[in-house]
Motif scaffolding. Structure first.
Motif, mmCIF file in Angstrom:
data_model
loop_
_atom_site.group_PDB
_atom_site.id
_atom_site.type_symbol
_atom_site.label_atom_id
_atom_site.label_comp_id
_atom_site.label_asym_id
_atom_site.label_seq_id
_atom_site.Cartn_x
_atom_site.Cartn_y
_atom_site.Cartn_z
ATOM 1 N N UNK A 69 0.839 -1.209 0.000
ATOM 2 C CA UNK A 69 0.000 0.000 0.000
ATOM 3 C C UNK A 69 0.872 1.257 0.000
ATOM 4 N N UNK A 70 1.914 1.266 0.828
ATOM 5 C CA UNK A 70 2.795 2.446 0.887
ATOM 6 C C UNK A 70 3.567 2.613 -0.424
ATOM 7 N N UNK A 71 3.939 1.488 -1.035
ATOM 8 C CA UNK A 71 4.657 1.559 -2.322
ATOM 9 C C UNK A 71 3.746 2.132 -3.410
ATOM 10 N N UNK A 72 2.504 1.656 -3.465
ATOM 11 C CA UNK A 72 1.540 2.190 -4.446
ATOM 12 C C UNK A 72 1.342 3.694 -4.261
ATOM 13 N N UNK A 73 1.192 4.110 -3.009
ATOM 14 C CA UNK A 73 0.978 5.541 -2.742
ATOM 15 C C UNK A 73 2.178 6.348 -3.211
ATOM 16 N N UNK A 74 3.382 5.826 -3.013
ATOM 17 C CA UNK A 74 4.597 6.523 -3.458
ATOM 18 C C UNK A 74 4.623 6.606 -4.989
ATOM 19 N N UNK A 75 4.282 5.504 -5.648
ATOM 20 C CA UNK A 75 4.252 5.529 -7.122
ATOM 21 C C UNK A 75 3.201 6.504 -7.647
ATOM 22 N N UNK A 76 2.020 6.544 -6.996
ATOM 23 C CA UNK A 76 1.000 7.501 -7.452
ATOM 24 C C UNK A 76 1.586 8.917 -7.480
ATOM 25 N N UNK A 77 2.375 9.254 -6.451
ATOM 26 C CA UNK A 77 3.026 10.582 -6.416
ATOM 27 C C UNK A 77 4.032 10.734 -7.554
ATOM 28 N N UNK A 78 4.835 9.687 -7.778
ATOM 29 C CA UNK A 78 5.854 9.760 -8.838
ATOM 30 C C UNK A 78 5.219 9.904 -10.219
ATOM 31 N N UNK A 79 3.988 9.392 -10.332
ATOM 32 C CA UNK A 79 3.303 9.359 -11.635
ATOM 33 C C UNK A 79 2.289 10.491 -11.798
ATOM 34 N N UNK A 80 2.253 11.394 -10.819
ATOM 35 C CA UNK A 80 1.183 12.412 -10.817
ATOM 36 C C UNK A 80 1.193 13.282 -12.074
ATOM 37 N N UNK A 81 2.378 13.460 -12.682
ATOM 38 C CA UNK A 81 2.437 14.265 -13.911
ATOM 39 C C UNK A 81 2.122 13.431 -15.151
ATOM 40 N N UNK A 82 1.957 12.131 -14.977
ATOM 41 C CA UNK A 82 1.622 11.243 -16.102
ATOM 42 C C UNK A 82 0.107 10.975 -16.132
ATOM 43 N N UNK A 83 -0.460 10.747 -14.947
ATOM 44 C CA UNK A 83 -1.871 10.328 -14.887
ATOM 45 C C UNK A 83 -2.474 10.676 -13.518
ATOM 46 N N UNK A 189 -0.599 3.279 -20.077
ATOM 47 C CA UNK A 189 -0.029 2.048 -19.507
ATOM 48 C C UNK A 189 1.450 1.944 -19.850
ATOM 49 N N UNK A 190 1.778 2.221 -21.098
ATOM 50 C CA UNK A 190 3.187 2.189 -21.532
ATOM 51 C C UNK A 190 3.987 3.285 -20.830
ATOM 52 N N UNK A 191 3.402 4.474 -20.694
ATOM 53 C CA UNK A 191 4.117 5.589 -20.036
ATOM 54 C C UNK A 191 4.385 5.273 -18.561
ATOM 55 N N UNK A 192 3.442 4.601 -17.906
ATOM 56 C CA UNK A 192 3.615 4.221 -16.488
ATOM 57 C C UNK A 192 4.771 3.229 -16.349
ATOM 58 N N UNK A 218 -16.137 11.115 -15.841
ATOM 59 C CA UNK A 218 -16.522 11.834 -17.056
ATOM 60 C C UNK A 218 -15.869 11.106 -18.206
ATOM 61 N N UNK A 219 -15.097 11.824 -19.064
ATOM 62 C CA UNK A 219 -14.380 11.046 -20.074
ATOM 63 C C UNK A 219 -12.865 11.088 -19.880
ATOM 64 N N UNK A 220 -12.454 11.341 -18.621
ATOM 65 C CA UNK A 220 -11.022 11.290 -18.300
ATOM 66 C C UNK A 220 -10.664 9.968 -17.642
ATOM 67 N N UNK A 221 -9.507 9.438 -18.019
ATOM 68 C CA UNK A 221 -9.030 8.198 -17.396
ATOM 69 C C UNK A 221 -8.313 8.530 -16.091
ATOM 70 N N UNK A 222 -8.589 7.718 -15.091
ATOM 71 C CA UNK A 222 -7.982 7.866 -13.761
ATOM 72 C C UNK A 222 -7.345 6.523 -13.402
ATOM 73 N N UNK A 223 -6.107 6.574 -12.897
ATOM 74 C CA UNK A 223 -5.410 5.350 -12.492
ATOM 75 C C UNK A 223 -5.985 4.867 -11.167
ATOM 76 N N UNK A 224 -6.419 3.607 -11.127
ATOM 77 C CA UNK A 224 -7.056 3.041 -9.934
ATOM 78 C C UNK A 224 -6.218 1.885 -9.402
#
Ligand code: PZK
Length: 303
Positions: A69-83, A189-192, A218-224
């Motif tokens: 869970x902590x690793x995922x949260x860290x990656x979400x931050x690292x990827x915030x400018x991607x998705x 997916x490739x960018x992540x 809406x019509x925006x993709x969100x990483x879940x």
């Protein structure tokens, strides 16, 4: 393989209604003031359960749910400018503190979005059979563990718990979600995976492939879901990378080695549930999850 095991019984969580359980995680809906489940949020809870050879093992790995869970949260931050991602809050009930996240409830795409940076597993089998992976032609001479010239999007269907995901032709993704969303899901997916490998490369870990899930707002993709964890991705130790044979798994190496050793007394072809793991295998496996977290994030894992 059809599981012969009972469904995991999720722990009751006051203030939440159980919605669904996967192999190693559970989903709950927060209850509102009137006691009704909210329709706009979910609580995603990671357990310490470990799967190996398609079985959920009887031996939990202490802190695995919190580390992932902590690793995922860290990656979400690292990827915030991607998705953008689904995280709302980490303010969760004390019983699941550190291993649960409150998220926005999204309309999920009916597709497992997979990208591969290295060739192995199902992608390798497809390549050996017809020289393509998910419709993308690849150069000749690649072997198990080869790095691909560019990461390839290899979507799959979402199989029910206990069944295996099946490769999904890109045309079927387009038919399911429309061309614009399919292209965007593929490119994200490739960018992540690319961003993940740029970061992991300096830290001794290769990310061979990864599975992500997207929802629509809406019509925006969100990483879940979770992202770039050892449960959703193949992590390989970079210093042992040697194309031409199956690479050792960063996290499950000791578990697989022990279960397939004569000492375990277990035959994976028997259909029998695997035995409990010895304490030292549990402890060494826990240490690998912590090591992955600490190497990638540069942080110390504090339980
Ligand atoms: C959602 N899963 C998979 C994960 C499980 C099953 N933000 C979201 N909105 C709506 N649905 C989902 C999510 C997320 N994440 C995720 N299934 C539905 C899953 C964890 C445990 F049992």
């Amino acid at each position: 393989m059809t599981s012969s095991q009972a469904d995991p019984s999720p722990e009751p969580l006051p203030g939440y209604a159980h919605v669904y359980s996967g192999k190693v995680r559970d989903l709950y809906a927060p209850l509102d003031a009137s006691g009704a489940p909210r329709d706009d949020q979910l609580l995603l809870v990671a357990s310490d359960r470990l799967s190996a050879f398609d079985f959920i093992l009887d031996s939990p790995i202490p802190d695995k749910g919190a580390v992932l869970t902590q690793l995922s949260l860290w990656w979400f931050e690292q990827l915030a400018d991607v998705v953008p991602n689904h995280v709302v809050s980490t303010d969760v009930p004390p019983q699941v503190a550190g291993r649960a996240v409150l998220v926005r409830r999204l309309s999920m795409l009916p597709v497992e979005c997979v990208a591969r940076a290295y060739l192995t597993g199902g992608g390798l089998r497809e390549y050996v059979t017809d020289g393509h992976v998910s419709g993308v032609p690849l150069p000749g001479g690649l072997v198990d563990g080869s790095r691909l010239p560019e990461p390839v999007f290899t979507p799959s269907t979402k199989a029910p718990v206990g069944e295996h995901d099946q490769p999904m032709p890109y045309a079927d993704v387009v038919a399911a979600v429309g061309e614009r969303t399919a292209e965007r899901a593929r490119d994200l997916t490739v960018a992540i995976l690319k961003r993940g490998n740029e970061i992991a490369a300096d830290r001794g870990i290769l990310i061979a492939d990864t599975k992500v899930e997207f929802g629509l707002e809406g019509d925006s993709l969100v990483l879940a879901d979770e992202v770039l964890t050892p449960d959703s991705s193949r992590f390989w130790p970079a210093d042992q990378w040697e194309p031409g044979h199956t690479q050792p798994s960063f996290d499950k190496e000791f578990v697989r080695e022990w279960l397939t050793s004569p000492g375990s007394g277990w035959d994976k072809a028997s259909g029998q549930a695997p035995p409990k793991l010895p304490d030292d295998v549990v402890e060494r496996t826990r240490a690998k999850y912590v090591e992955a977290y600490e190497r990638l994030t540069g942080r110390t894992f504090a339980p």
